[in-house]
Design an enzyme around this catalytic site. Sequence first.
Site, PDB file in Angstrom:
ATOM      1  N   ASP A  65     -97.192 -19.477 -33.160  1.00 56.60           N
ATOM      2  CA  ASP A  65     -96.539 -20.249 -34.862  1.00 56.60           C
ATOM      3  C   ASP A  65     -95.643 -21.411 -34.167  1.00 56.60           C
ATOM      4  OD1 ASP A  65     -96.095 -19.458 -37.069  1.00 56.60           O
ATOM      5  OD2 ASP A  65     -93.843 -19.165 -36.517  1.00 56.60           O
ATOM      6  N   GLY A  66     -96.350 -22.395 -36.225  1.00 55.77           N
ATOM      7  CA  GLY A  66     -95.400 -23.419 -36.021  1.00 55.77           C
ATOM      8  C   GLY A  66     -96.821 -24.267 -36.132  1.00 55.77           C
ATOM      9  N   ARG A 116     -95.967 -26.364 -39.691  1.00 55.38           N
ATOM     10  CA  ARG A 116     -94.922 -26.678 -40.192  1.00 55.38           C
ATOM     11  C   ARG A 116     -95.221 -28.409 -39.042  1.00 55.38           C
ATOM     12  NH1 ARG A 116     -91.148 -22.994 -39.105  1.00 55.38           N
ATOM     13  NH2 ARG A 116     -92.619 -21.774 -38.450  1.00 55.38           N
ATOM     14  N   HIS A 164    -103.451 -26.657 -37.163  1.00 56.47           N
ATOM     15  CA  HIS A 164    -104.901 -25.278 -36.358  1.00 56.47           C
ATOM     16  C   HIS A 164    -104.993 -25.851 -35.621  1.00 56.47           C
ATOM     17  CE1 HIS A 164    -102.499 -22.263 -38.828  1.00 56.47           C
ATOM     18  NE2 HIS A 164    -103.101 -22.706 -39.780  1.00 56.47           N
ATOM     19  N   TRP A 202    -104.075 -13.051 -44.169  1.00 52.90           N
ATOM     20  CA  TRP A 202    -105.103 -12.813 -45.072  1.00 52.90           C
ATOM     21  C   TRP A 202    -104.314 -12.923 -46.871  1.00 52.90           C
ATOM     22  CZ3 TRP A 202    -109.920 -12.362 -43.959  1.00 52.90           C
ATOM     23  CH2 TRP A 202    -110.053 -11.431 -42.433  1.00 52.90           C
ATOM     24  N   LEU A 213    -109.156 -14.584 -15.195  1.00 52.08           N
ATOM     25  CA  LEU A 213    -108.103 -14.718 -15.628  1.00 52.08           C
ATOM     26  C   LEU A 213    -108.390 -13.688 -17.362  1.00 52.08           C
ATOM     27  CD1 LEU A 213    -105.277 -15.154 -16.879  1.00 52.08           C
ATOM     28  CD2 LEU A 213    -106.887 -17.402 -18.234  1.00 52.08           C
ATOM     29  N   ARG A 266     -88.269 -13.880 -34.361  1.00 51.99           N
ATOM     30  CA  ARG A 266     -89.260 -12.877 -34.699  1.00 51.99           C
ATOM     31  C   ARG A 266     -90.337 -12.530 -34.420  1.00 51.99           C
ATOM     32  NH1 ARG A 266     -88.733 -15.608 -39.462  1.00 51.99           N
ATOM     33  NH2 ARG A 266     -90.901 -16.061 -40.543  1.00 51.99           N
TER      34      ARG A 266
HETATM   35  C1  IPE Z   1     -97.807 -15.536 -36.530  1.00 52.79           C
HETATM   36  O1  IPE Z   1     -97.253 -16.245 -37.242  1.00 52.79           O
HETATM   37  C2  IPE Z   1     -99.256 -14.620 -36.961  1.00 52.79           C
HETATM   38  C3  IPE Z   1     -99.846 -15.899 -35.756  1.00 52.79           C
HETATM   39  C4  IPE Z   1     -98.897 -17.219 -35.534  1.00 52.79           C
HETATM   40  C5  IPE Z   1    -100.841 -15.822 -35.402  1.00 52.79           C
HETATM   41  P1  IPE Z   1     -96.601 -15.649 -39.180  1.00 52.79           P
HETATM   42  O2  IPE Z   1     -96.506 -17.479 -39.093  1.00 52.79           O
HETATM   43  O3  IPE Z   1     -98.198 -15.826 -39.393  1.00 52.79           O
HETATM   44  O4  IPE Z   1     -95.555 -15.227 -39.151  1.00 52.79           O
HETATM   45  P2  IPE Z   1     -94.592 -15.296 -40.680  1.00 52.79           P
HETATM   46  O5  IPE Z   1     -94.862 -15.036 -41.403  1.00 52.79           O
HETATM   47  O6  IPE Z   1     -93.854 -16.081 -39.763  1.00 52.79           O
HETATM   48  O7  IPE Z   1     -93.800 -13.743 -39.588  1.00 52.79           O
HETATM   49  C1  IPE Z   2     -99.645 -20.440 -36.722  1.00 53.97           C
HETATM   50  O1  IPE Z   2     -98.944 -21.486 -37.171  1.00 53.97           O
HETATM   51  C2  IPE Z   2    -100.910 -19.917 -36.754  1.00 53.97           C
HETATM   52  C3  IPE Z   2    -101.320 -18.977 -37.406  1.00 53.97           C
HETATM   53  C4  IPE Z   2    -100.347 -18.208 -37.883  1.00 53.97           C
HETATM   54  C5  IPE Z   2    -102.651 -18.216 -38.151  1.00 53.97           C
HETATM   55  P1  IPE Z   2     -98.519 -21.169 -38.812  1.00 53.97           P
HETATM   56  O2  IPE Z   2     -99.692 -22.047 -39.554  1.00 53.97           O
HETATM   57  O3  IPE Z   2     -98.153 -19.810 -39.294  1.00 53.97           O
HETATM   58  O4  IPE Z   2     -97.435 -22.437 -39.208  1.00 53.97           O
HETATM   59  P2  IPE Z   2     -96.167 -22.561 -39.893  1.00 53.97           P
HETATM   60  O5  IPE Z   2     -95.150 -20.864 -39.237  1.00 53.97           O
HETATM   61  O6  IPE Z   2     -95.994 -22.695 -41.351  1.00 53.97           O
HETATM   62  O7  IPE Z   2     -95.198 -23.517 -39.003  1.00 53.97           O
HETATM   63 MG    MG Z   3     -96.032 -19.285 -38.844  1.00 57.11          MG
END
Ligand code: IPE
Ligand code: IPE
Ligand code: MG
Length: 239
Positions: free
Chosen positions: A21-22, A25, A38, A70, A132, A191
């Site tokens: 995640d992140g 940001r 990404h 989605w 792996l 979470r």
């Molecule tokens: C969880 O991240 C899904 C993936 C990393 C693929 P999200 O960014 O979608 O989750 P929320 O919306 O913060 O809970």
């Molecule tokens: C995780 O990064 C990748 C996916 C959920 C596909 P995010 O796109 O959720 O990045 P943030 O949470 O918005 O920073």
């Molecule tokens: Mg996210």
Amino acid sequence: MPNTRALHKRPHPQHVAIIMDGNGRWAQRRGLPRLAGHAKGVERLRGVLRACPDLGVTHLTLYAFSTENWKRSTDEVSGLMRLFRRYIKKESARLARDGVRVRFIGNRHRLDDDLQKMMGWLEQLTAENTALNVTVAIDYGGRDEILRAVRRAAAAGVDPDTLDEAGLSAYMDTAGLPDPDLVLRTSGEVRVSNFLLWQAAYAEYDFLDICWPDFTAEVLADCVARFSARERRFGAATA
Ligand code: IPE
Ligand code: IPE
Ligand code: MG
């Protein structure tokens, strides 16, 4: 580099699962479009995969796209799908050569046909590999997976009175795979976001403040070391 010999003696996680995640940001903080985050995130995978065998990690599960993702703009969703295609095209030969077995979990049939075909092809190409085991969760949701498993069990005529935990596990997308020992999440969010709800019942969790594009093999080694210092009790009394 971590002292791998010492590490192997201590309990280490054989199966690490990561909520990557992140990315958004990370990009926004640099004035870049979300897709640049990404793309950088995908680049991180090679180093992480390479580090796993030395750390004793035999299974790595990666959360790439959730059933909830989605909801994002069509531009972001199609950009992510483009990155998945590009990753398979670019990395398949290396994965095959390095002994990596790739599997996908999730709904799959909602993805474009050509991407589904590429995923099936990569699974076949790497099916005999053992160095792996990488599982990529795409269009994956824990609740969706449990629901589909229950439906499959019912359709197979399983007697509900004899169905036990191992029996239902056999109908999950992850059938045959060990449960994760350690679940990591980057980005500072604390979470689960619908990841491995059934399989992570007794996993250890580690939430990291860094964003996924800043994740390195060294960060993974630190997480493995922290895991090794924890005491897992599985419900038993403290020693
Ligand atoms: C969880 O991240 C899904 C993936 C990393 C693929 P999200 O960014 O979608 O989750 P929320 O919306 O913060 O809970
Ligand atoms: C995780 O990064 C990748 C996916 C959920 C596909 P995010 O796109 O959720 O990045 P943030 O949470 O918005 O920073
Ligand atoms: Mg996210």
